[in-house]
Design a protein around this motif. Structure first.
Motif, PDB file in Angstrom:
ATOM      1  N   LYS A 197       0.804  -1.229   0.000  1.00 28.59           N
ATOM      2  CA  LYS A 197       0.000   0.000   0.000  1.00 28.59           C
ATOM      3  C   LYS A 197       0.839   1.282   0.000  1.00 28.59           C
ATOM      4  O   LYS A 197       0.596   2.195  -0.781  1.00 28.59           O
ATOM      5  CB  LYS A 197      -0.944  -0.018   1.205  1.00 28.59           C
ATOM      6  N   ARG A 211       0.925   4.111  -2.871  1.00 27.95           N
ATOM      7  CA  ARG A 211       0.545   5.512  -2.660  1.00 27.95           C
ATOM      8  C   ARG A 211       1.656   6.456  -3.094  1.00 27.95           C
ATOM      9  O   ARG A 211       1.402   7.512  -3.675  1.00 27.95           O
ATOM     10  CB  ARG A 211       0.227   5.755  -1.177  1.00 27.95           C
ATOM     11  N   GLU A 227      -7.835   1.229  -3.315  1.00 22.93           N
ATOM     12  CA  GLU A 227      -7.472   0.610  -2.035  1.00 22.93           C
ATOM     13  C   GLU A 227      -8.691   0.298  -1.178  1.00 22.93           C
ATOM     14  O   GLU A 227      -9.723   0.942  -1.272  1.00 22.93           O
ATOM     15  CB  GLU A 227      -6.463   1.468  -1.263  1.00 22.93           C
ATOM     16  N   GLU A 232      -9.448   0.544   5.663  1.00 21.39           N
ATOM     17  CA  GLU A 232      -8.884  -0.216   6.776  1.00 21.39           C
ATOM     18  C   GLU A 232      -9.946  -0.597   7.802  1.00 21.39           C
ATOM     19  O   GLU A 232      -9.745  -1.475   8.617  1.00 21.39           O
ATOM     20  CB  GLU A 232      -7.758   0.587   7.433  1.00 21.39           C
ATOM     21  N   SER A 271      -6.659  -8.013  -3.917  1.00 16.41           N
ATOM     22  CA  SER A 271      -6.313  -6.940  -2.985  1.00 16.41           C
ATOM     23  C   SER A 271      -6.437  -7.379  -1.529  1.00 16.41           C
ATOM     24  O   SER A 271      -7.142  -8.332  -1.206  1.00 16.41           O
ATOM     25  CB  SER A 271      -7.217  -5.742  -3.216  1.00 16.41           C
ATOM     26  N   THR A 290      -2.308  -3.882   0.739  1.00 12.68           N
ATOM     27  CA  THR A 290      -1.852  -3.651  -0.636  1.00 12.68           C
ATOM     28  C   THR A 290      -2.864  -2.767  -1.353  1.00 12.68           C
ATOM     29  O   THR A 290      -3.952  -2.520  -0.845  1.00 12.68           O
ATOM     30  CB  THR A 290      -1.718  -4.989  -1.405  1.00 12.68           C
ATOM     31  N   ALA A 291      -2.500  -2.307  -2.534  1.00 11.58           N
ATOM     32  CA  ALA A 291      -3.420  -1.492  -3.327  1.00 11.58           C
ATOM     33  C   ALA A 291      -3.127  -1.749  -4.795  1.00 11.58           C
ATOM     34  O   ALA A 291      -2.041  -2.203  -5.156  1.00 11.58           O
ATOM     35  CB  ALA A 291      -3.217  -0.015  -2.993  1.00 11.58           C
ATOM     36  N   GLY A 329      -9.201   5.886   3.745  1.00 10.45           N
ATOM     37  CA  GLY A 329      -8.482   4.745   4.289  1.00 10.45           C
ATOM     38  C   GLY A 329      -8.926   4.616   5.701  1.00 10.45           C
ATOM     39  O   GLY A 329     -10.077   4.336   5.946  1.00 10.45           O
TER      40      GLY A 329
END
Length: 740
Positions: free
Chosen positions: A80, A84, A101, A104, A573, A577-578, A613
């Motif tokens: 991730k 970014r 993404e 969270e 995903s 991670t993204a 996020g």
């Protein structure tokens, strides 16, 4: 202020989404979904935008690409932070970039940042995911395409920033088509939206296509229910590994997906438990006032309370921004405690504000368990919860001491929350949307809760020499009659083409050891793509993420590293991670030093762009929905009217209220020759069987309780009562049908 969920510019202006195309492919009980979102920048300056959207909670996102003008860019999965930084670097050097993404907080929310869409330019974004379809109470498989994100209530006060769309503001069109194939014939497909007729593609009816009728405004979830003939067959699908991947790795080896349907011995199933501690947890947040969800929940609690066995314990909690409980601790079920609970339930409105579910759960778990009364928790919520992962973690931590049954009420209930509660709590999840009656689904779960708990579950594999197995699914912790359990496993090594394997599930049920076996061929199925591998990777990623969360104190980088490795290798995903896609223009790398930008924590913002996020900073406000309490005296449906008169012991009393609910006068029901409670109870049973047989799954348990009560009376006049009752009510219900 309400705002669109979807593509927003940095200034929070919506970017026109012109259309959405969704193609669904269902193979047996696995769905592959390809969504294409078409956008256009009508502004006179380049824009950067963020798109926030919901997906099914257990979906594995496995492909993401964007087409701008003539250029197609396919995204890769990266760690991730690295993704970014790459995104920021691309933007700062004037390139177009896309970043996708997972939130969270909740695994069913994704955000997509679209960097630098030139004026007048169109972008088409293609997203592909795979998901397992859950089995419903009536054996239908449920697929849901979430339309909009409900507001999710964020605990801890101020930073409540989520988004919702009123239907009138959804201007874009949706085209949706599905193709269904299965080894068994497809008997029907139903939906909450109007469909064009089902088209069969072959005479065996094992393949079919179906489309949404034209003109559908994408203003609500699209739900499909798919029915197969003989749905309860155990199956195994073996899928070949990816040719380009190394043997011995998850993607390089064959993977098997088992769906098991345990069948329990009839003798055990016919006895219903007469003990248990039943704790009901009811959402009373403002949004439960919509579509009278709260009224439906009150009626459901009435049926539940009447159906509980004598000798059990119970309590009812309700929650919003705060929580309440009817009794300080669970009490024994009796006429007195049942009446007291029902009186309180009748006054419950959708008047407790937000959706803070963690505190009442912690309170329930802090109560000591009652010896020989297994704890069964029933959670009713419209699922607008922000801290999903924390809630599920808490249930998992307490999974040894209870089973958790969950009910998602209304459209947009978070599937991650509802499925997660049941999965980690060893129970069963149900979704109840607009038009469904809640009662049949809830009563099915009560029947599951009254089934004896299955213990000592073990799964053993018998494979040819040279083939070894790595199970990727977490161990099975709950089995229910007629419910599916899925297991994914990686098969390493060589076997002959004709080889077969066998899986045995052993368990103990009410003290009896039992087992079910499934033999399967190791020969890979034709053309399944990599669907099974991706679902297996998602399953493995989820259990590793859970493990990482539990060990968080111990700086366990190993688990996180493994998640990243599986995610990057499988292209699925994860929370660490993204997906990142950069349009390198003419394909040349950017020269010069890269600007590093560290991603700030959730309390700061990331440049002028909100960071989606840890707290989805989409700066929109949560709207408290109108909280209305229903008027006290709404005319009850006749079934609920009759049920509300039943005593905790199971009997009915002969009085004017009973006569009225049967549609008779007091004089008509009076019968001086017969014992009054026996007579009243038989009348009620005849009425249920004679007039409400279509709702039998709702009253079956309370009728069984009435029959047990009658048997215990040893009444001599049963035959006479049944004859007189049929004559009075104009029915023809035989004694054995009543169970007498």
């Amino acid at each position: 202020k309400m705002n669109c969920c979807g593509l927003l510019t940095a200034q929070k202006e919506p970017v026109p989404l012109k259309s959405v195309e969704v193609e669904l492919e269902v193979r047996d009980h696995v769905a592959t979904v390809v969504s294409t979102l078409n956008y256009e920048n009508k502004e006179d300056k380049p824009l950067e935008a963020v798109f926030v959207f919901p997906l099914p909670g257990d979906a594995a996102v496995c492909h993401f690409s964007a087409t701008i003008g003539q250029t197609q860019i396919v995204a890769e999965v990266k760690e991730k932070q690295e993704a970014r930084e790459e995104y920021d670097d691309a933007l700062s050097s004037g390139q177009q970039a896309f970043l996708l993404e997972e939130s969270e907080q909740s695994p069913d929310i994704f955000s997509l940042s679209v960097g630098s869409l030139p004026p007048g330019e169109s972008a088409s974004i293609r997203l592909e995911y795979v998901t397992e379809l859950a089995v419903q109470a009536d054996d239908g498989l449920r697929f849901c395409l979430p339309a909009v994100l409900n507001p999710r209530y964020q605990p801890q006060g101020a930073s409540v920033q989520v988004t919702s769309v009123p239907a009138s503001l959804v201007p874009y069109s949706l085209s949706f088509s599905a193709r269904v194939s299965s080894p068994r014939p497809v008997s029907k497909v139903e939906s909450n939206c109007s469909l064009d007729p089902l088209q069969y593609l072959n005479p065996e009816q094992t393949q079919a296509t179906v489309k949404l009728a034209a003109g559908h405004k994408f203003d609500r979830d699209v739900e499909l229910l798919i029915y197969y003939k003989d749905a309860h067959q155990p199956t195994a699908v073996v899928e070949a590994g990816q040719a380009s991947a190394k043997p011995g790795t998850l993607m390089g080896d064959p993977v098997v997906m088992m769906s098991l349907y345990p069948e329990f011995p009839q003798a055990v199933m016919s006895s219903v438990a007469s003990c248990g501690e039943f704790v009901f947890l009811l959402d009373r947040s403002g949004s439960m006032g919509q579509e009278n969800r709260i009224g439906s929940a009150r009626n459901t609690l009435l049926l539940l309370l009447k159906s509980l066995p004598m000798g059990c314990y119970f309590n009812i909690y309700s929650f919003g921004s705060s929580y309440q409980h009817i009794f300080p601790k669970s009490v024994e079920y009796s006429q007195k405690t049942m009446e007291e609970a029902l009186k309180t339930v009748e006054e419950m409105g959708a008047d407790l504000g937000g959706t803070e579910i963690l505190n009442p759960l912690e309170h329930i778990y802090s109560q000591p368990c009652i010896p020989n009364q297994p704890r069964q928790l029933f959670v009713f919520t419209d699922g607008e919860v922000g801290n999903t992962k924390e809630v599920i973690s808490l249930v998992k931590k307490n999974s040894g001491s209870h089973r958790c049954f969950s009910f998602g009420i209304g459209e947009g209930a978070s599937s991650a929350l509802i499925n997660g509660l049941a999965k980690e709590g060893g129970g069963h999840a149900q979704f109840i949307t607009g038009t469904d009656r809640m009662q049949p689904k809830v009563m099915q779960s009560l029947r599951f809760a009254l089934q004896p708990a299955v213990v000592d579950i073990s799964v053993t594999w018998d494979l040819p020499k040279g083939v070894s197995v790595t199970v990727l699914s977490p161990p099975i912790t709950a089995l229910f009659q007629g419910q599916r359990s899925l297991i994914y496993a990686q098969l390493t090594g060589e076997s002959s083409k004709a080889a077969e394997g066998c899986v045995t599930v052993k368990y103990s049920l009410a003290g009896h050891p039992s087992q079910n076996q499934l033999h399967f061929s190791l020969k890979p199925a034709e053309d399944t793509g990599l669907t099974v591998h991706r679902l297996a990777a998602r399953t493995l990623i989820c259990s590793l993420e859970m493990e990482e969360k539990e060990r968080r104190g111990e700086q366990d980088e190993g688990v996180k590293k493994k998640v990243v490795e599986v995610s990057v290798q499988s292209g699925v995903s994860s929370v660490f991670t993204a997906f990142i896609a950069v349009n390198k223009g003419d394909g040349e790398a950017v020269q010069g030093p890269l600007v590093r930008r560290n991603v700030p924590t959730s309390s700061e913002c990331r440049g002028d762009r909100a960071l989606v996020g840890s707290d989805w900073r989409i700066n929109l406000t949560y709207m408290f929905l109108m909280a209305g309490t229903a008027p006290k005296q709404t005319p009850r449906d006749p079934l609920l009217q009759l049920v509300s008169l039943q005593k905790a012991s199971g009997c009915w009393v002969l009085d004017p209220a009973l006569a009225a609910s049967l549609g008779k006068t007091s004089e008509e029901v009076e019968n001086l020759k017969l014992a009054s409670e026996v007579w009243a109870t038989i009348l009620a049973l005849i009425w249920l069987h004679g007039f409400k047989v279509d709702a039998q799954d709702e009253w079956q348990l309370l009728a069984m309780k009435a029959v047990s009560w009658l048997r215990a009376q040893n009444a001599t006049c049963v035959t006479e009562c049944v004859e007189a009752g049929n004559a009075l009510l104009g029915c023809n219900v035989q004694k054995d049908v009543l169970g007498l």
